[in-house]
Design an enzyme around this catalytic site. Structure first.
Site, PDB file in Angstrom:
ATOM      1  N   LYS A   1       0.857  -1.202   0.087  1.00  0.00           N
ATOM      2  CA  LYS A   1      -0.040   0.013   0.070  1.00  0.00           C
ATOM      3  C   LYS A   1       0.829   1.323  -0.132  1.00  0.00           C
ATOM      4  O   LYS A   1       2.128   1.047   0.381  1.00  0.00           O
ATOM      5  CB  LYS A   1      -0.849  -0.038   1.329  1.00  0.00           C
ATOM      6  CG  LYS A   1      -2.080  -1.198   1.232  1.00  0.00           C
ATOM      7  CD  LYS A   1      -2.947  -1.122   2.295  1.00  0.00           C
ATOM      8  CE  LYS A   1      -4.048  -2.381   2.270  1.00  0.00           C
ATOM      9  NZ  LYS A   1      -5.063  -1.858   3.283  1.00  0.00           N
TER      10      LYS A   1
ATOM     11  N   TYR B   1     -12.446  -2.523  -3.639  1.00  0.00           N
ATOM     12  CA  TYR B   1     -12.875  -2.811  -2.497  1.00  0.00           C
ATOM     13  C   TYR B   1     -14.511  -2.410  -2.459  1.00  0.00           C
ATOM     14  O   TYR B   1     -15.198  -2.151  -1.381  1.00  0.00           O
ATOM     15  CB  TYR B   1     -12.401  -1.515  -1.600  1.00  0.00           C
ATOM     16  CG  TYR B   1     -10.959  -2.051  -1.021  1.00  0.00           C
ATOM     17  CD1 TYR B   1     -10.766  -2.999  -0.231  1.00  0.00           C
ATOM     18  CD2 TYR B   1      -9.866  -0.960  -1.354  1.00  0.00           C
ATOM     19  CE1 TYR B   1      -9.369  -3.321   0.024  1.00  0.00           C
ATOM     20  CE2 TYR B   1      -8.620  -1.253  -0.833  1.00  0.00           C
ATOM     21  CZ  TYR B   1      -8.484  -2.281  -0.270  1.00  0.00           C
ATOM     22  OH  TYR B   1      -7.046  -2.552   0.378  1.00  0.00           O
TER      23      TYR B   1
ATOM     24  N   ASN C   1      -2.366   0.336   6.479  1.00  0.00           N
ATOM     25  CA  ASN C   1      -1.582  -0.999   7.257  1.00  0.00           C
ATOM     26  C   ASN C   1      -0.503  -1.587   6.409  1.00  0.00           C
ATOM     27  O   ASN C   1      -0.473  -3.118   6.386  1.00  0.00           O
ATOM     28  CB  ASN C   1      -2.794  -1.772   7.782  1.00  0.00           C
ATOM     29  CG  ASN C   1      -3.862  -2.196   6.750  1.00  0.00           C
ATOM     30  OD1 ASN C   1      -3.549  -1.729   5.645  1.00  0.00           O
ATOM     31  ND2 ASN C   1      -4.799  -3.128   6.949  1.00  0.00           N
TER      32      ASN C   1
ATOM     33  N   HIS D   1      -2.022  -5.440   1.694  1.00  0.00           N
ATOM     34  CA  HIS D   1      -3.496  -6.007   1.350  1.00  0.00           C
ATOM     35  C   HIS D   1      -3.252  -7.784   0.953  1.00  0.00           C
ATOM     36  O   HIS D   1      -2.278  -7.915   0.161  1.00  0.00           O
ATOM     37  CB  HIS D   1      -4.429  -5.409   0.509  1.00  0.00           C
ATOM     38  CG  HIS D   1      -5.590  -6.317   0.215  1.00  0.00           C
ATOM     39  ND1 HIS D   1      -6.769  -6.403   0.798  1.00  0.00           N
ATOM     40  CD2 HIS D   1      -5.677  -7.095  -0.935  1.00  0.00           C
ATOM     41  CE1 HIS D   1      -7.563  -7.158   0.236  1.00  0.00           C
ATOM     42  NE2 HIS D   1      -7.107  -7.719  -0.711  1.00  0.00           N
TER      43      HIS D   1
ATOM     44  N   GLU E   1      -9.502 -10.890  -7.343  1.00  0.00           N
ATOM     45  CA  GLU E   1      -8.417 -10.092  -6.908  1.00  0.00           C
ATOM     46  C   GLU E   1      -7.454  -9.990  -8.032  1.00  0.00           C
ATOM     47  O   GLU E   1      -6.809  -8.925  -8.720  1.00  0.00           O
ATOM     48  CB  GLU E   1      -8.025  -9.915  -5.499  1.00  0.00           C
ATOM     49  CG  GLU E   1      -9.277  -9.744  -4.678  1.00  0.00           C
ATOM     50  CD  GLU E   1      -8.761  -9.499  -3.079  1.00  0.00           C
ATOM     51  OE1 GLU E   1      -7.569  -9.831  -2.919  1.00  0.00           O
ATOM     52  OE2 GLU E   1      -9.647  -9.023  -2.400  1.00  0.00           O
TER      53      GLU E   1
END
Ligand code: CMP
Length: 140
Positions: free
Chosen positions: A10, A50, A113, A116, A127
């Site tokens: 990320k 998402y 965070n 993913h 995905e």
């Protein structure tokens, strides 16, 4: 069994110059990078990825964060790749992530965070296909 899973490094981890350290953890755990690219996601691309979280209170912030800078998307392949990647990542909330996991070591907040990873075979399939065409994946 051999599986494929989608991993995203990320914007926070890319900004920290941690791409290499994170990929090294995948490789040391026996996962192989069979596809990879760096992208700066549009709102549409991040929002579609998402989509399952669309009604959640954090959705807008999540899309805002994921479009705030470049990401590195990869397909990881290996034995039990989906669960193995989730073990390496640690809990979604870095404050709850076990010591030595990627999120414990590279992230501070649940919004930023670091990584993913797909959470099931069905989401891995969706995905991977969301970011990569078949000819961009290099089995080895
Ligand atoms: P990720 O695995 O990419 O999937 C959705 C993301 O939403 C998650 O990591 C977190 O970064 C973010 N998020 C923010 N708040 C929450 C929350 N309360 N529960 C789950 N995910 C959250």
């Amino acid at each position: 069994a051999t599986e494929r899973t989608l991993s995203i490094i990320k914007p926070d981890a890319v900004a920290k110059n941690a791409i290499g350290e994170i990929i090294a953890r995948f490789e040391k755990a026996g996962l192989k990078v069979v596809a990879a690219k760096m992208l700066h996601l549009s709102e549409e691309k991040a929002g579609g990825f998402y989509a399952e979280h669309k009604e959640r209170p954090f959705y807008k912030d999540l899309v805002g964060f994921m479009t705030s800078g470049p990401v590195v998307v990869q397909v990881l392949e290996g034995d039990d790749a989906i669960a193995k990647n989730r073990d390496l990542m640690g809990a979604t909330n870095p404050k709850e992530a076990a010591p030595g996991t990627i999120r414990a070591d590279f992230a501070e907040t649940i919004d930023a965070n670091a990584v993913h990873g797909s959470d099931s075979p069905a989401s891995a399939e969706r995905e991977v296909a969301y970011f990569f065409s078949a000819d961009e994946i290099c089995p080895r």
